[in-house]
Design a protein around this motif. Structure first.
Motif, mmCIF file in Angstrom:
data_model
loop_
_atom_site.group_PDB
_atom_site.id
_atom_site.type_symbol
_atom_site.label_atom_id
_atom_site.label_comp_id
_atom_site.label_asym_id
_atom_site.label_seq_id
_atom_site.Cartn_x
_atom_site.Cartn_y
_atom_site.Cartn_z
ATOM 1 N N MET A 1 0.829 -1.131 0.074
ATOM 2 C CA MET A 1 0.158 -0.111 0.163
ATOM 3 C C MET A 1 1.045 1.414 -0.116
ATOM 4 N N LYS A 2 0.490 2.414 -0.870
ATOM 5 C CA LYS A 2 1.405 3.493 -0.913
ATOM 6 C C LYS A 2 1.268 4.200 0.436
ATOM 7 N N ARG A 3 2.419 4.758 0.827
ATOM 8 C CA ARG A 3 2.407 5.478 1.967
ATOM 9 C C ARG A 3 1.713 6.909 1.781
ATOM 10 N N LYS A 4 1.119 7.525 2.838
ATOM 11 C CA LYS A 4 0.528 8.783 2.619
ATOM 12 C C LYS A 4 1.671 9.737 2.759
ATOM 13 N N LYS A 5 1.439 10.815 2.206
ATOM 14 C CA LYS A 5 2.409 11.956 2.663
ATOM 15 C C LYS A 5 1.765 13.125 3.373
ATOM 16 N N LEU A 6 2.729 13.588 4.231
ATOM 17 C CA LEU A 6 2.264 14.661 5.255
ATOM 18 C C LEU A 6 3.092 15.945 4.786
ATOM 19 N N ALA A 7 2.469 17.161 4.813
ATOM 20 C CA ALA A 7 3.236 18.274 4.472
ATOM 21 C C ALA A 7 3.090 18.972 5.765
ATOM 22 N N PHE A 8 4.328 19.489 6.623
ATOM 23 C CA PHE A 8 4.279 20.258 7.612
ATOM 24 C C PHE A 8 4.620 21.852 7.153
ATOM 25 N N ILE A 9 4.122 22.790 7.656
ATOM 26 C CA ILE A 9 4.367 24.162 7.336
ATOM 27 C C ILE A 9 4.754 24.738 8.631
ATOM 28 N N ILE A 10 5.616 25.282 8.512
ATOM 29 C CA ILE A 10 6.503 26.148 9.833
ATOM 30 C C ILE A 10 7.254 27.513 9.300
ATOM 31 N N PRO A 11 7.423 28.221 10.109
ATOM 32 C CA PRO A 11 8.107 29.478 9.559
ATOM 33 C C PRO A 11 9.699 29.157 9.367
ATOM 34 N N SER A 12 10.258 28.407 10.457
ATOM 35 C CA SER A 12 11.613 28.248 10.473
ATOM 36 C C SER A 12 11.983 26.934 11.261
ATOM 37 N N LEU A 13 13.205 26.583 11.122
ATOM 38 C CA LEU A 13 13.711 25.365 11.955
ATOM 39 C C LEU A 13 14.759 25.746 12.671
ATOM 40 N N LYS A 14 14.957 26.901 13.261
ATOM 41 C CA LYS A 14 15.937 27.524 14.049
ATOM 42 C C LYS A 14 15.627 26.930 15.456
ATOM 43 N N ALA A 15 16.534 27.181 16.296
ATOM 44 C CA ALA A 15 16.327 26.759 17.878
ATOM 45 C C ALA A 15 14.958 27.415 18.263
ATOM 46 N N GLY A 16 14.150 26.604 19.024
ATOM 47 C CA GLY A 16 12.901 26.841 19.521
ATOM 48 C C GLY A 16 12.052 25.945 19.751
ATOM 49 N N GLY A 17 10.929 26.158 20.614
ATOM 50 C CA GLY A 17 10.022 24.940 21.177
ATOM 51 C C GLY A 17 9.386 24.418 19.948
ATOM 52 N N ALA A 18 8.678 25.425 19.064
ATOM 53 C CA ALA A 18 7.807 24.782 17.881
ATOM 54 C C ALA A 18 8.698 23.844 17.088
ATOM 55 N N GLU A 19 10.039 24.362 16.786
ATOM 56 C CA GLU A 19 10.773 23.865 15.883
ATOM 57 C C GLU A 19 11.127 22.403 16.509
ATOM 58 N N ARG A 20 11.601 22.419 17.777
ATOM 59 C CA ARG A 20 12.137 20.914 18.377
ATOM 60 C C ARG A 20 10.744 20.094 18.278
ATOM 61 N N VAL A 21 9.581 20.355 18.382
ATOM 62 C CA VAL A 21 8.483 19.654 18.407
ATOM 63 C C VAL A 21 8.420 19.160 16.888
ATOM 64 N N VAL A 22 8.198 19.971 15.934
ATOM 65 C CA VAL A 22 8.230 19.497 14.605
ATOM 66 C C VAL A 22 9.409 18.221 14.408
ATOM 67 N N SER A 23 10.712 18.643 14.891
ATOM 68 C CA SER A 23 11.730 17.859 14.643
ATOM 69 C C SER A 23 11.531 16.522 14.971
ATOM 70 N N THR A 24 11.126 16.474 16.189
ATOM 71 C CA THR A 24 10.766 15.263 17.089
ATOM 72 C C THR A 24 9.682 14.589 16.545
ATOM 73 N N LEU A 25 8.571 15.210 16.184
ATOM 74 C CA LEU A 25 7.462 14.523 15.870
ATOM 75 C C LEU A 25 7.606 13.919 14.324
ATOM 76 N N THR A 26 8.282 14.527 13.557
ATOM 77 C CA THR A 26 8.563 14.129 11.866
ATOM 78 C C THR A 26 9.421 12.986 11.961
ATOM 79 N N ASN A 27 10.366 12.935 12.951
ATOM 80 C CA ASN A 27 11.558 11.925 13.198
ATOM 81 C C ASN A 27 10.604 10.859 13.643
ATOM 82 N N GLN A 28 9.656 10.707 14.370
ATOM 83 C CA GLN A 28 8.948 9.440 14.801
ATOM 84 C C GLN A 28 7.772 9.013 13.498
ATOM 85 N N LEU A 29 7.121 10.083 12.890
ATOM 86 C CA LEU A 29 6.094 9.823 12.079
ATOM 87 C C LEU A 29 6.660 9.334 10.740
ATOM 88 N N ILE A 30 8.071 9.588 10.421
ATOM 89 C CA ILE A 30 8.544 9.267 9.158
ATOM 90 C C ILE A 30 8.693 7.768 8.987
#
Length: 363
Positions: free
Chosen positions: A1-30
């Motif tokens: 079965m073809k894997r579904k594709k997620l597109a995340f949108i975020i202003p930046s991936l510099k140091a910060g709380g939202a950026e850390r969450v997106v990085s951690t979360l996508t590392n799991q969801l991949i």
């Protein structure tokens, strides 16, 4: 079965709380999905990302001083660039992080007829967005499929205009690479640490002043982070003649060495969305003191059980609690053991599973 594709949108991936969450979360969801992170402005990602995760930048630089009409034109152009990327990538769902990216996400999702999930990362009453964007948010957010927030207090704010069943509380995950570095055998130093941007919001001034007023002995205060108040705080440390006891560490990619070796952590913030650093410090077994600010600390700390909660901006109480902890090893041990137990549910795989369940509802 073809894997579904997620597109995340975020202003930046510099140091910060939202950026850390997106990085951690996508590392799991991949593990379950294909993922593209659409970043509004070009930057070098600060946190580790799985090489399977695709990263696309929309614009080279941020134009910080445009007129109102230039600003709207910029936003429309940025939104359209995001839309082109997402169409090209054939994303099955769009996931926004932070207000502007959330607004783009909902608008693009409606235009290309895919679902959207958006996520606020700070208490909306204290956000830095203009009245214009507050009004746009009120119009746009009800049109999303789900809005993810971190605390009941933030949920109460948004359910005034977003249907309650759309608003989901999902806590922030602990970064796996950080969790792997926890070492409770490390010999502890007499260090008090504070991790966060050096800004008005985080209010390290309160901690510096409190620390200057207590019997410190050989204890040191370590301030980890950068920010627009750094020079002012350095001057304050100089004025209070505590240069020998305060260290400005700057931004650190891996804070685990500091979490492992310190004894006490302080979160002196005026407000938060959900304080990642507090969960991290507790997970590492530090004795924690946090202001009972909106929002998050009161949902993590049971006062006197696994840490101390103090009123916002209350220097005297902070001095008292710091002195109590410094002079009471048994209390440090009690807080440490209970803090580690109470933060286990924040481990990344558990939080990612909650996100997965939500995502699958709309695919």
């Amino acid at each position: 079965m073809k894997r579904k594709k997620l597109a995340f949108i975020i202003p930046s991936l510099k140091a910060g709380g939202a950026e850390r969450v997106v990085s951690t979360l996508t590392n799991q969801l991949i593990l379950d999905f294909d993922i593209v992170i659409v970043i509004l402005y070009a930057c070098k990602p600060f946190y580790h990302l799985n090489p399977e995760i695709q990263v696309v930048f929309c614009k080279e630089t941020y134009n910080s001083t445009p007129s109102f009409f230039q600003s709207i034109a910029n936003h429309l152009a940025l939104k359209n660039t995001c839309k082109k990327v997402i169409l090209k990538e054939k994303a099955d769902i769009i996931i926004g992080f932070t207000t502007i990216a959330n607004i783009y996400s909902v608008l693009i999702a409606k235009q290309i007829k895919v679902p959207s999930i958006i996520s606020e990362r700070i208490h909306p009453q204290f956000g830095s967005i203009s009245n214009f964007w507050v009004k746009v948010r009120k119009l746009i957010y009800p049109k999303t499929n789900a809005l993810v927030i971190q605390t009941k207090e933030i949920k109460d704010f948004f359910t005034k205009y977003v249907q309650e069943e759309k608003v989901k509380i999902i806590n922030n995950p602990l970064a796996e690479e950080l969790v792997a570095q926890r070492n409770i055998q490390t010999i502890k130093s007499n260090h008090i640490i504070c991790v966060g941007r050096l800004t008005e919001q985080k209010n390290q001034e309160l901690l510096i002043r409190a620390f200057a007023n207590i019997k410190r002995g050989d204890w040191k205060l370590l301030l980890i982070g950068e920010g627009n108040k750094k020079e002012a705080y350095k001057q304050l440390v100089d004025d209070l003649k505590i240069n020998d006891s305060v260290v400005f560490i700057g931004n650190v990619k891996d804070v685990s060495a500091y979490y492992n070796s310190a004894k006490i952590f302080v979160l002196p913030s005026n407000y938060e969305g959900f304080p990642n650093a507090l969960i991290e410090a507790m997970y590492f077994g530090l004795s924690c003191i946090a202001t009972n600010c909106p929002s998050g600390p009161s949902e993590i700390i049971n006062d006197g059980e696994n840490g101390f909660l103090i009123p916002v901006k209350d220097q005297l109480t902070l001095e008292q609690k710091l002195s109590t902890l410094i002079n009471n090893n048994n209390l440090q041990t009690q807080f440490s053991e209970k803090a580690m137990r109470s933060t286990k549910p924040f481990e990344a795989p558990s939080i990612a599973n909650t996100w997965k369940e939500l995502i699958y509802k709309f695919l």
